[in-house]
Design a protein around this motif. Structure first.
Motif, short mmCIF file in Angstrom:
data_model
loop_
_atom_site.label_atom_id
_atom_site.label_comp_id
_atom_site.label_asym_id
_atom_site.label_seq_id
_atom_site.Cartn_x
_atom_site.Cartn_y
_atom_site.Cartn_z
N GLN A 31 -36.93 -18.38 -64.59
CA GLN A 31 -38.32 -17.89 -64.49
C GLN A 31 -38.67 -16.39 -64.42
O GLN A 31 -39.45 -15.92 -64.21
CB GLN A 31 -38.90 -18.58 -63.34
CG GLN A 31 -39.07 -20.06 -63.30
CD GLN A 31 -39.53 -20.79 -62.03
OE1 GLN A 31 -39.61 -20.19 -61.05
NE2 GLN A 31 -40.10 -21.82 -62.29
N LEU A 46 -39.88 -28.43 -58.98
CA LEU A 46 -38.87 -26.98 -59.61
C LEU A 46 -38.43 -27.46 -60.75
O LEU A 46 -38.17 -26.58 -61.56
CB LEU A 46 -37.69 -26.91 -58.39
CG LEU A 46 -38.33 -26.16 -57.12
CD1 LEU A 46 -37.05 -26.17 -56.35
CD2 LEU A 46 -38.58 -24.82 -57.37
N GLN A 100 -44.20 -19.17 -55.78
CA GLN A 100 -42.89 -19.39 -56.04
C GLN A 100 -42.10 -19.55 -54.85
O GLN A 100 -41.00 -20.55 -54.82
CB GLN A 100 -42.14 -18.52 -57.18
CG GLN A 100 -40.66 -18.66 -57.44
CD GLN A 100 -40.02 -17.64 -58.09
OE1 GLN A 100 -39.65 -16.58 -57.46
NE2 GLN A 100 -39.63 -17.79 -59.33
N LEU A 118 -34.55 -19.83 -60.52
CA LEU A 118 -35.06 -18.66 -60.49
C LEU A 118 -34.78 -17.69 -61.63
O LEU A 118 -35.79 -16.88 -62.06
CB LEU A 118 -34.49 -18.03 -59.04
CG LEU A 118 -34.85 -18.84 -57.89
CD1 LEU A 118 -34.04 -18.12 -56.64
CD2 LEU A 118 -36.23 -18.69 -57.77
N THR A 151 -37.10 -14.33 -62.23
CA THR A 151 -37.39 -13.64 -60.73
C THR A 151 -36.49 -12.37 -60.76
O THR A 151 -35.08 -12.71 -60.97
CB THR A 151 -36.95 -14.84 -59.94
OG1 THR A 151 -37.60 -15.87 -59.97
CG2 THR A 151 -37.06 -13.98 -58.41
#
Length: 208
Positions: free
Chosen positions: A141, A197, A4, A138, A143
């Motif tokens: 996902q 992305l 990532q 982000l 993060t």
């Protein structure tokens, strides 16, 4: 997580490599006013990017609890990344680099150089939209916030480092010509990474 990081860092850096208003402003000051003034422009541009990055990071953290609005922002960010990627691919190589000739008058005061860089960064709406989209990806996902903070610091550092490198490149005619010759390939690659992305967001939102 490393995969990532490489994708995010690569997309961000390649997007920086594609010349925009900030790039040409720095180039103009470096040619017409010298490295010291151009470095002040770099500082202004970096501060503008840092402000957008901070707003994107903290803003999305604040919206995380508002599920509906947060989901809309994520999909909007996904759409913008797809749009940006398509533009990079479609218009790859259309812009030419100019490293000599008449650059026009430039402000003579140091504060004017810093202010010019800050204004250039803040008044470019693509900067804010790009970072908002990137952090929406982000968040989608999952993060961790601490990792996103490290990404934010990384991106601020890369913006400053690249802009200062542009100042040095402005005095290297041969290198600028080589960079210009490779620009179309760089922009196409940046477009592909931005599209990847966006598709990563789409894949993460689909039912499994």
């Amino acid at each position: 997580m490393l995969q990532q990081f490489l994708l995010v860092a690569g997309a961000h850096f390649l997007a920086l490599l594609s010349p925009g208003p900030d790039f040409f402003l720095i180039l103009r000051y470096a040619i017409a006013q010298g490295r010291a003034r151009a470095a002040l422009v770099c500082a202004g541009v970096t501060l503008a990017n840092a402000l957008f990055i901070g707003l994107a990071w903290f803003g999305l953290m604040a919206l995380d609890g508002l599920t509906g609005l947060f989901a809309v922002l994520q999909w909007a960010g996904c759409g913008f990344l797809l749009y940006m990627g398509w533009l990079f691919i479609r218009h790859a190589g259309n812009r030419q680099l100019v490293t000599g000739g008449d650059t026009g008058p430039a402000p003579g005061q140091p504060l004017g150089a810093f202010g010019a860089g800050l204004a250039s960064g803040l008044l470019n709406p693509k900067n804010g939209l790009f970072y908002a989209s990137l952090f929406a990806v982000l968040n989608s996902q999952g993060t961790p916030e601490s990792v996103q903070g490290l990404y934010a610091l990384w991106m601020v550092g890369v913006v400053l480092g690249w802009d200062l490198l542009v100042v040095w490149l402005a005095s290297q005619q041969a290198l600028m010509r080589r960079f210009g010759n490779k620009l179309a390939h760089i922009e196409r690659l940046a477009g592909v990474l931005l599209v990847l992305l966006a598709f990563g967001v789409i894949a993460s939102q689909l039912p499994h």
